[in-house]
Scaffold this motif. Sequence first.
Motif, PDB file in Angstrom:
ATOM      1  N   ALA A 215      -6.695  17.208  -0.419  1.00  0.00           N
ATOM      2  CA  ALA A 215      -6.365  17.066   0.993  1.00  0.00           C
ATOM      3  C   ALA A 215      -5.382  15.926   1.220  1.00  0.00           C
ATOM      4  N   ALA A 216      -4.474  15.729   0.290  1.00  0.00           N
ATOM      5  CA  ALA A 216      -3.488  14.659   0.416  1.00  0.00           C
ATOM      6  C   ALA A 216      -2.485  14.986   1.520  1.00  0.00           C
ATOM      7  N   GLN A 217      -1.721  13.969   1.913  1.00  0.00           N
ATOM      8  CA  GLN A 217      -0.746  14.132   2.977  1.00  0.00           C
ATOM      9  C   GLN A 217       0.290  15.186   2.602  1.00  0.00           C
ATOM     10  N   GLY A 218       0.607  16.080   3.529  1.00  0.00           N
ATOM     11  CA  GLY A 218       1.624  17.093   3.284  1.00  0.00           C
ATOM     12  C   GLY A 218       3.025  16.529   3.442  1.00  0.00           C
ATOM     13  N   ILE A 219       4.020  17.305   3.093  1.00  0.00           N
ATOM     14  CA  ILE A 219       5.407  16.876   3.207  1.00  0.00           C
ATOM     15  C   ILE A 219       6.197  17.904   3.991  1.00  0.00           C
ATOM     16  N   GLN A 220       7.373  17.492   4.439  1.00  0.00           N
ATOM     17  CA  GLN A 220       8.272  18.439   5.080  1.00  0.00           C
ATOM     18  C   GLN A 220       8.897  19.315   4.011  1.00  0.00           C
TER      19      GLN A 220
ATOM     20  N   THR B 297       1.426  22.059   4.501  1.00  0.00           N
ATOM     21  CA  THR B 297       0.105  21.437   4.599  1.00  0.00           C
ATOM     22  C   THR B 297      -0.665  21.730   3.329  1.00  0.00           C
ATOM     23  N   THR B 298      -1.508  20.791   2.909  1.00  0.00           N
ATOM     24  CA  THR B 298      -2.210  20.954   1.639  1.00  0.00           C
ATOM     25  C   THR B 298      -3.392  21.904   1.712  1.00  0.00           C
ATOM     26  N   SER B 299      -3.677  22.463   2.879  1.00  0.00           N
ATOM     27  CA  SER B 299      -4.662  23.546   2.938  1.00  0.00           C
ATOM     28  C   SER B 299      -4.025  24.879   2.566  1.00  0.00           C
TER      29      SER B 299
END
Length: 676
Positions: free
Chosen positions: A47-52, A109-111
């Motif tokens: 669940a780490a921060q997502g990126i653009q 998103t990491t989901s």
Amino acid sequence: MKKVLFVTLALAVGMTGFAQKNLNNPAKNYSVTVEKPSALRTIDGSAAQGIQFNMVEHMVNVNREGEYEEFGTMTTNYDLQSNSALGNRMTSWPDGTVANVATWDHSNTTSFPDRGAGYNFYDGSSFGDEPEVRQEPMKSGWPSIVACGEGELLASHATGVNVYYRPQKGQGEWTLLKNWGNDYGAPTWPRIVCSGPNDEYIHVVMCKQISVGDSYDNHVYYTRSTDRGETWSELVDLPLIDNDENGEYRNQFSADDYVMAANGNNVAILLSAYTTEVVYIISHDNGETWERQIVAPYPIADADGNPVHAVDFADYPEGMTDTINTSDNSHSIAIDDKGTVHVAFGLFHWRVTDSEHYTYYPAGYYGIVYWNSNYVNEEGGHEILPFGRSSIDANHPEWEPNHLGWTLHPDRIEELSQVGGNEANLHIFGYIDENGNGEIDYDNVTGASWHYRSLGLCTMPAISVDDMGNLVVVFSVWSEIRINGETNFSYRSAYVTLRDYTGTWFDDEINLSDSFVHEYEEQYPTWAAPKAYNGAFWVAYSGDENQGLYLDISDTYPNSNLGIMTENYIYAVKIVPDFLEGWGVEEKEAVNPMTSTRVYPNPATDVLNIEVNASQSSEMSISVYNIMGQKVMDQNVMISTGINRPSINTSDLTSGIYFVTVKANGFENTMKFIVK
């Protein structure tokens, strides 16, 4: 971050790659001790921060001076393409078209809510635009693609395993043929192939993990359809592979430990893991009956001195210090038109530390082992004999004679290939001396191979073979000279080695990273289309600016992808090896593949069946003429080795006498029939 091609970069440093077995390897004693992997394979990421996520507008299309042509097919930020072996992600047709799939997501998103099969199609001249949506209607993963007549089949998992079909390759809507969902225990990680006349038989392998206390009971299951997906057989344990907790394979096979291949009426399933032997089962009658063939026995003996099929950590003797060579979990299989089975697998050098830990040696005894079913050992069988049972073993008195850990030692594999004229049937490669100094300079290897689910320094082999037996093998290997300055670990490079139908190996490998475009790129994993047509072979690989798998980021894998979710570029590569001096092109007289033909029922009413006994696979045309010689019907089908029964619809024909002409490989047969 978006990939930018800087034209001001210098052209790639020449990376002369060649197989050279007898090399000094200063890093061979480096070792790492880690925890035993959990039996449960993670499906979703952290669940780490997502990126653009930025799409690449213009992918690379490189023509390497006649050696190969490369296409960018898609980008994805989902980078875990396999838990172990990677197969059945690319398929081809006799007309030169190709389909390529990968696990894909663009959701930022990491989901990964958009995760599913990314798909692209080569129409004979170019690939289409890279995908903007997944192929399935819901979040899915681990796609498998296969040609099915003029159409194609897609399998993936989402609340169980789903199989989709569309009758026209590269276009149209997918139809769901079958779901093995919660009623079947929600299996996952499917593989799919077709066999038989006109690809009527569909074969699917999948995995289930059943919770048993604090652990998981792993099962590999098989099912087939004999009528192109209309009906399906019961989901059963994989034939001849008892992988229950107390079975002979002892609950060892799990997610992605299997790959499949088919050709004609032959279908095979290959399995291996670093705690098991390398083994496949094969059916010569489209899945009716099965045989088992051991390729490489597991190099640990039982109490009677015989090799075992698989071993749990708890079974090793207390304080065991012997190191062994096994498969590194990555393997590939293909079947050519003559029925020869081709297998490749990576090597892994390790030992058990205790019931919860093991020590491995990333730069120890590694390489890619190639084997085919024409290999004959000194005892008349086909398996690589355990150490101590071959006459060449006397050449190594320094090796412990009462232990089987030397069975897959690279030096031994090379020596075995020289016994009985087996050079074409047993081979080891993957030692790439890029800087040309006569040594393998992997002095930065410690711990770094934990970036990947496959642990070998040289790993992820994939085979593509054509109708004559020419073949290529693509694989991923650590680079001597391309090193990431941020991690001080070597990048991985995709290489291709080649062998022609005469059995000649061309050890001047093709380096797919030998371009400024790929200079700062990790190339892992690699895969291929098992069947090659018209002298062209298709392989694929994933490229990424950062090393390791972001989906494995954790305390166990601290350096995975530097903790950053990045774009991964999926490349497809077309290789036509006629640029190689001496590449064999077999001169053979044209053969009529239709050894016998007949039509029935005769007279016909609504349907006329055409039975063709074929000696080889071929495209066949069917033309129907009336009594005046006018063509009233025309269609093309593919015939496979064995009995084929294509049919034509005669319900719209008026009563009378007709003639049907079938043509294949320049030969034709004409038969008279009556419509009543």
